[in-house]
Design a protein around this motif. Structure first.
Motif, short mmCIF file in Angstrom:
data_model
loop_
_atom_site.label_atom_id
_atom_site.label_comp_id
_atom_site.label_asym_id
_atom_site.label_seq_id
_atom_site.Cartn_x
_atom_site.Cartn_y
_atom_site.Cartn_z
N GLN A 72 33.35 50.74 25.30
CA GLN A 72 32.96 51.91 24.52
C GLN A 72 33.48 51.80 23.09
OE1 GLN A 72 34.46 54.94 27.30
NE2 GLN A 72 32.34 55.62 27.47
N ILE A 73 34.40 50.87 22.88
CA ILE A 73 35.01 50.67 21.57
C ILE A 73 34.98 49.18 21.25
CG2 ILE A 73 37.15 50.82 20.24
CD1 ILE A 73 37.92 53.19 22.07
N MET A 74 34.73 48.88 19.98
CA MET A 74 34.74 47.50 19.53
C MET A 74 35.44 47.42 18.18
SD MET A 74 31.40 45.15 19.32
CE MET A 74 31.23 44.06 17.95
N LEU A 75 36.29 46.42 18.04
CA LEU A 75 36.96 46.12 16.78
C LEU A 75 36.45 44.76 16.33
CD1 LEU A 75 40.53 46.99 18.03
CD2 LEU A 75 39.17 48.38 16.49
N ILE A 76 36.04 44.64 15.08
CA ILE A 76 35.47 43.37 14.63
C ILE A 76 35.87 43.07 13.19
CG2 ILE A 76 33.30 44.54 14.06
CD1 ILE A 76 31.83 41.92 14.63
N ILE B 235 27.77 41.36 10.69
CA ILE B 235 26.68 42.29 10.36
C ILE B 235 25.52 42.09 11.32
CG2 ILE B 235 25.01 42.97 8.59
CD1 ILE B 235 27.93 43.85 8.04
N ASP B 236 25.19 40.84 11.61
CA ASP B 236 24.12 40.55 12.56
C ASP B 236 24.47 41.09 13.94
OD1 ASP B 236 21.62 39.25 13.37
OD2 ASP B 236 22.92 37.83 14.45
N LEU B 237 25.72 40.91 14.37
CA LEU B 237 26.15 41.42 15.68
C LEU B 237 26.06 42.94 15.74
CD1 LEU B 237 27.36 41.00 18.49
CD2 LEU B 237 29.63 40.99 17.41
N ILE B 238 26.54 43.61 14.71
CA ILE B 238 26.48 45.08 14.70
C ILE B 238 25.03 45.54 14.71
CG2 ILE B 238 27.04 47.18 13.39
CD1 ILE B 238 29.52 45.65 12.31
N ILE C 252 23.66 45.26 18.18
CA ILE C 252 24.21 46.33 19.02
C ILE C 252 23.50 47.65 18.74
CG2 ILE C 252 26.28 47.75 19.38
CD1 ILE C 252 27.89 45.09 18.91
N ARG C 253 23.32 47.96 17.47
CA ARG C 253 22.69 49.23 17.10
C ARG C 253 21.22 49.30 17.51
NH1 ARG C 253 26.99 51.36 17.54
NH2 ARG C 253 28.36 51.76 15.78
N ASN C 254 20.58 48.14 17.70
CA ASN C 254 19.18 48.10 18.12
C ASN C 254 19.01 47.95 19.62
OD1 ASN C 254 17.72 48.42 15.62
ND2 ASN C 254 18.59 46.45 15.04
N ASN D 122 34.97 42.65 0.94
CA ASN D 122 33.62 42.20 0.62
C ASN D 122 32.74 43.44 0.57
OD1 ASN D 122 30.87 41.42 1.00
ND2 ASN D 122 31.55 39.42 1.72
N ASN D 123 32.46 43.94 -0.63
CA ASN D 123 31.71 45.19 -0.77
C ASN D 123 30.32 45.13 -0.17
OD1 ASN D 123 33.69 46.78 -1.95
ND2 ASN D 123 33.23 46.03 -4.00
N GLU D 124 29.67 43.97 -0.24
CA GLU D 124 28.33 43.83 0.34
C GLU D 124 28.39 44.02 1.86
OE1 GLU D 124 24.97 40.36 0.83
OE2 GLU D 124 26.17 40.37 -1.01
N ASN D 125 29.34 43.36 2.52
CA ASN D 125 29.50 43.52 3.97
C ASN D 125 29.94 44.93 4.34
OD1 ASN D 125 28.65 40.98 4.69
ND2 ASN D 125 30.69 40.17 5.01
N LYS D 126 30.81 45.49 3.51
CA LYS D 126 31.29 46.85 3.76
C LYS D 126 30.12 47.84 3.74
CE LYS D 126 34.73 50.12 2.03
NZ LYS D 126 35.79 50.30 1.02
N LEU D 127 29.29 47.76 2.73
CA LEU D 127 28.14 48.65 2.63
C LEU D 127 27.16 48.42 3.77
CD1 LEU D 127 26.62 50.83 1.06
CD2 LEU D 127 25.63 49.02 -0.35
N ALA D 128 26.92 47.16 4.10
CA ALA D 128 26.00 46.84 5.21
C ALA D 128 26.53 47.41 6.52
CB ALA D 128 25.79 45.34 5.31
N ALA D 129 27.83 47.27 6.77
CA ALA D 129 28.43 47.79 8.00
C ALA D 129 28.37 49.31 8.04
CB ALA D 129 29.87 47.31 8.13
#
Length: 141
Positions: free
Chosen positions: A56-60, A70-73, A76-78, A95-102
Motif C-alpha cells: 500500500q506504500i512505496m518509497l522510490i 517516472i516510468d514505473l510510477i 502504477i498510476r495506469n 532534479n526539477n524535471e523529475n520532481k515535476l513529473a513525479a
C-alpha cells in the motif's frame, strides 16, 4: 496497517541497510520489501514474484542510476490494481524535471534523502506516524 508490505525501490545498499535499522529501532510493523531497479519492482507488483498482499506504500529513489522511476510510477498510476499505492519519492539529487513529473503523477511526497543515523530514524519515524494516522482501503489485495 500491521502486516502490510512496503516496497522500497533503491539501489543504494547503505541507505537500505540504514532504513532497515531505522524500521527496527522505531518498531515499524510493516514488511519491508526491496527492489534495486524499476524492472525488479514491477515484477514484485505484477510479475512472477508478485508480493502478497500488494504494497500500500512505496518509497522510490527516481533519480538513482538504473532506476526509471517516472516510468514505473506512470505504469502504477495506469494500473487499476496498483493506482492507489501511496508513493513517496526520496532522493539526494535535486532534479526539477523529475520532481515535476513525479508530482504530476500524484505522488504523496517528494523528499530529500536523509543521511545521518539520527536523521534517518527521525525521517522514518515521521513517515511511520503519518502512515499510522491515515486510512487505507480495507480491500484485501
Amino acid at each position: 496497517m500491521v502486516g502490510s508490505n512496503i516496497l522500497f525501490v533503491d539501489n543504494c545498499k547503505t541507505f537500505i541497510e540504514n532504513a532497515v535499522n531505522a524500521f527496527s529501532q522505531i518498531g515499524v510493523q510493516y514488511t519491508l520489501c526491496f527492489a534495486e531497479s524499476d524492472t525488479e519492482a514491477w515484477s514484485l507488483l505484477q510479475g512472477d514474484h508478485q508480493l502478497s498482499p500488494l504494497p500500500q506504500i512505496m518509497l522510490i529513489d527516481i533519480n538513482a542510476e538504473g532506476i526509471n522511476g517516472i516510468d514505473l510510477i506512470n505504469k502504477i498510476r495506469n494500473n487499476f490494481e496498483l493506482k492507489s499505492i501511496l508513493i513517496f519519492v526520496i532522493s539526494n539529487i535535486n532534479n526539477n524535471e523529475n520532481k515535476l513529473a513525479a508530482l504530476n503523477l500524484n505522488i504523496a511526497g517528494y523528499m530529500s534523502k536523509p543521511f545521518g543515523n539520527e536523521e534517518i530514524i527521525s525521517f522514518f519515524s515521521t513517515l511511520n506516524d503519518y502512515w499510522n494516522s491515515i486510512e487505507f482501503s480495507s480491500e484485501n489485495k
